[in-house]
Design a protein around this motif. Structure first.
Motif, PDB file in Angstrom:
ATOM      1  N   GLY A   1     101.343 -27.568 -58.525  1.00 56.54           N
ATOM      2  CA  GLY A   1     101.502 -26.714 -59.697  1.00 56.54           C
ATOM      3  C   GLY A   1     100.457 -27.076 -60.739  1.00 56.54           C
ATOM      4  N   ALA A   2     100.112 -26.120 -61.576  1.00 60.53           N
ATOM      5  CA  ALA A   2      99.154 -26.367 -62.654  1.00 60.53           C
ATOM      6  C   ALA A   2      99.292 -25.255 -63.678  1.00 60.53           C
ATOM      7  N   GLY A   3      98.960 -25.557 -64.931  1.00 54.68           N
ATOM      8  CA  GLY A   3      99.077 -24.520 -65.938  1.00 54.68           C
ATOM      9  C   GLY A   3      98.487 -24.928 -67.267  1.00 54.68           C
ATOM     10  N   ILE A   4      98.604 -24.015 -68.219  1.00 54.10           N
ATOM     11  CA  ILE A   4      98.173 -24.214 -69.588  1.00 54.10           C
ATOM     12  C   ILE A   4      99.414 -24.099 -70.468  1.00 54.10           C
ATOM     13  N   GLU A   5      99.689 -25.123 -71.252  1.00 54.72           N
ATOM     14  CA  GLU A   5     100.907 -25.168 -72.071  1.00 54.72           C
ATOM     15  C   GLU A   5     100.644 -24.495 -73.417  1.00 54.72           C
ATOM     16  N   ARG A   6     101.229 -23.311 -73.589  1.00 57.85           N
ATOM     17  CA  ARG A   6     100.974 -22.531 -74.794  1.00 57.85           C
ATOM     18  C   ARG A   6     102.178 -22.465 -75.735  1.00 57.85           C
ATOM     19  N   ARG A   7     103.166 -23.305 -75.537  1.00 60.09           N
ATOM     20  CA  ARG A   7     104.345 -23.255 -76.408  1.00 60.09           C
ATOM     21  C   ARG A   7     104.011 -23.693 -77.830  1.00 60.09           C
ATOM     22  N   LYS A   8     104.776 -23.170 -78.760  1.00 63.16           N
ATOM     23  CA  LYS A   8     104.678 -23.532 -80.170  1.00 63.16           C
ATOM     24  C   LYS A   8     106.002 -24.142 -80.605  1.00 63.16           C
ATOM     25  N   TRP A   9     105.949 -25.173 -81.444  1.00 60.60           N
ATOM     26  CA  TRP A   9     107.146 -25.845 -81.915  1.00 60.60           C
ATOM     27  C   TRP A   9     107.430 -25.381 -83.345  1.00 60.60           C
ATOM     28  N   GLY A  10     108.295 -24.395 -83.493  1.00 58.99           N
ATOM     29  CA  GLY A  10     108.548 -23.823 -84.808  1.00 58.99           C
ATOM     30  C   GLY A  10     107.283 -23.170 -85.336  1.00 58.99           C
ATOM     31  N   ASP A  11     106.827 -23.603 -86.494  1.00 59.78           N
ATOM     32  CA  ASP A  11     105.608 -23.061 -87.077  1.00 59.78           C
ATOM     33  C   ASP A  11     104.387 -23.909 -86.759  1.00 59.78           C
ATOM     34  N   VAL A  12     104.536 -24.892 -85.883  1.00 55.49           N
ATOM     35  CA  VAL A  12     103.482 -25.885 -85.676  1.00 55.49           C
ATOM     36  C   VAL A  12     102.915 -25.810 -84.258  1.00 55.49           C
ATOM     37  N   TRP A  13     101.595 -25.769 -84.171  1.00 56.05           N
ATOM     38  CA  TRP A  13     100.920 -25.963 -82.887  1.00 56.05           C
ATOM     39  C   TRP A  13     100.700 -27.466 -82.700  1.00 56.05           C
ATOM     40  N   ALA A  14     100.900 -27.942 -81.500  1.00 60.90           N
ATOM     41  CA  ALA A  14     100.760 -29.377 -81.251  1.00 60.90           C
ATOM     42  C   ALA A  14      99.325 -29.848 -81.438  1.00 60.90           C
ATOM     43  N   SER A  15      98.378 -28.962 -81.238  1.00 62.55           N
ATOM     44  CA  SER A  15      96.966 -29.341 -81.281  1.00 62.55           C
ATOM     45  C   SER A  15      96.141 -28.082 -81.464  1.00 62.55           C
ATOM     46  N   ASP A  16      94.836 -28.264 -81.730  1.00 63.20           N
ATOM     47  CA  ASP A  16      93.947 -27.103 -81.741  1.00 63.20           C
ATOM     48  C   ASP A  16      93.478 -26.743 -80.333  1.00 63.20           C
ATOM     49  N   HIS A  17      93.936 -27.512 -79.343  1.00 65.23           N
ATOM     50  CA  HIS A  17      93.748 -27.162 -77.930  1.00 65.23           C
ATOM     51  C   HIS A  17      95.129 -26.995 -77.298  1.00 65.23           C
ATOM     52  N   PHE A  18      95.237 -26.088 -76.334  1.00 71.61           N
ATOM     53  CA  PHE A  18      96.418 -26.076 -75.490  1.00 71.61           C
ATOM     54  C   PHE A  18      96.293 -27.204 -74.467  1.00 71.61           C
ATOM     55  N   ALA A  19      97.400 -27.881 -74.206  1.00 73.96           N
ATOM     56  CA  ALA A  19      97.401 -28.889 -73.150  1.00 73.96           C
ATOM     57  C   ALA A  19      97.299 -28.225 -71.782  1.00 73.96           C
ATOM     58  N   VAL A  20      96.658 -28.907 -70.857  1.00 72.19           N
ATOM     59  CA  VAL A  20      96.648 -28.468 -69.457  1.00 72.19           C
ATOM     60  C   VAL A  20      97.395 -29.508 -68.635  1.00 72.19           C
ATOM     61  N   TRP A  21      98.055 -29.062 -67.578  1.00 79.14           N
ATOM     62  CA  TRP A  21      98.877 -29.968 -66.791  1.00 79.14           C
ATOM     63  C   TRP A  21      98.742 -29.646 -65.315  1.00 79.14           C
ATOM     64  N   ALA A  22      99.078 -30.626 -64.482  1.00 76.40           N
ATOM     65  CA  ALA A  22      99.064 -30.423 -63.037  1.00 76.40           C
ATOM     66  C   ALA A  22     100.108 -31.321 -62.392  1.00 76.40           C
ATOM     67  N   ILE A  23     100.710 -30.819 -61.347  1.00 77.49           N
ATOM     68  CA  ILE A  23     101.595 -31.602 -60.480  1.00 77.49           C
ATOM     69  C   ILE A  23     100.869 -31.756 -59.154  1.00 77.49           C
ATOM     70  N   VAL A  24     100.554 -33.000 -58.795  1.00 72.88           N
ATOM     71  CA  VAL A  24      99.748 -33.230 -57.599  1.00 72.88           C
ATOM     72  C   VAL A  24     100.437 -34.206 -56.670  1.00 72.88           C
ATOM     73  N   LYS A  25     100.110 -34.091 -55.405  1.00 75.99           N
ATOM     74  CA  LYS A  25     100.696 -34.947 -54.366  1.00 75.99           C
ATOM     75  C   LYS A  25      99.570 -35.511 -53.519  1.00 75.99           C
ATOM     76  N   TRP A  26      99.618 -36.821 -53.309  1.00 79.88           N
ATOM     77  CA  TRP A  26      98.569 -37.490 -52.524  1.00 79.88           C
ATOM     78  C   TRP A  26      98.822 -37.260 -51.036  1.00 79.88           C
ATOM     79  N   ASN A  27      97.793 -36.820 -50.345  1.00 81.85           N
ATOM     80  CA  ASN A  27      97.904 -36.499 -48.920  1.00 81.85           C
ATOM     81  C   ASN A  27      96.650 -36.970 -48.215  1.00 81.85           C
ATOM     82  N   LYS A  28      96.391 -38.283 -48.314  1.00 78.99           N
ATOM     83  CA  LYS A  28      95.135 -38.822 -47.789  1.00 78.99           C
ATOM     84  C   LYS A  28      95.042 -38.648 -46.285  1.00 78.99           C
TER      85      LYS A  28
END
Length: 224
Positions: free
Chosen positions: A197-224
């Protein structure tokens, strides 16, 4: 289990660490290699990972010299890294967290080359490699493309692995929630990873943005 932050000041890291007591903060201030200036820190869940080694290098001609800069950037730029042991599987993972320059294209291109050289030489090829960062370069930028085109350090953008055709991908929101620009933040994965899974976190907390960038995230699994 792993969190990369950019532009973090010491007091902010201390607040995050207090809220996440299981996590160890890895990194130094970019100005003096101690606590002064912004960090590109990695927070590691110590219940899952042991920290085998770690460090920070400066994106310059003298990467081991704190505060150094040579490539046209007017602000010091760094990459923090950690080599981790996975307590659950016994595997080893190397994580790099970068913050590239926002003005100098030569600096971004030289930063890409230095990071690839360090990834290639830092540890065993059996390590899983993850690269996190605010690259200040979108997907069309030659510096970012360089990261994804090295013949032996094979990196992929986790977001594009799951959303190949996504068009609205802007991550710099300027504290306004704007998504119309390019994607300048990324979680890159090396060979051996499966991206669940992977995405861009665009949620807002009330009237506040957490940052001037949206966080990006990933769920990864090692499969060597």
């Amino acid at each position: 289990h792993l969190l990369g932050v950019q532009e973090a000041l010491r007091f902010q890291l201390e607040e995050i660490a207090a809220a996440l007591p299981r996590y160890r903060v890895i990194g130094v201030g970019r100005d003096d290699g101690l606590k002064s200036g912004e960090y590109s820190a990695i927070l590691v869940d110590t219940a899952r990972f042991s920290v085998l080694s770690s460090g920070t290098f400066w994106l310059s001609d003298t990467p081991e010299v704190p505060g150094s800069m040579h490539w046209g950037n007017q602000i010091t730029r760094i990459t923090t890294w950690a080599r981790l042991g996975d307590r659950a599987t016994g595997d080893t993972v190397r994580v790099y967290n970068a913050h590239w320059d926002h003005e100098s294209q030569p600096s971004r291109e030289r930063s890409a080359a230095l990071m690839l050289a360090r990834i290639e030489s830092d540890g065993p090829t059996a390590d899983g490699v993850l690269v996190l960062g605010d690259f200040n370069a979108d997907e069309a930028n030659p510096a970012f493309k360089t990261l994804l085109s090295h013949p032996t350090v094979r990196l992929w953008d986790s977001f594009r692995a799951r959303h190949a055709d996504a068009a609205v991908v802007g991550t710099f929101n300027s504290f306004r929630g704007d998504s119309t620009g390019g994607k300048i933040d990324a979680v890159l994965v090396g060979r051996g990873w499966i991206v669940d899974g992977a995405g861009i976190e665009r949620r807002k907390w009330g009237d506040v943005w957490a940052s001037d960038h949206f966080a990006v995230w990933a769920i990864v699994k090692w499969n060597k």
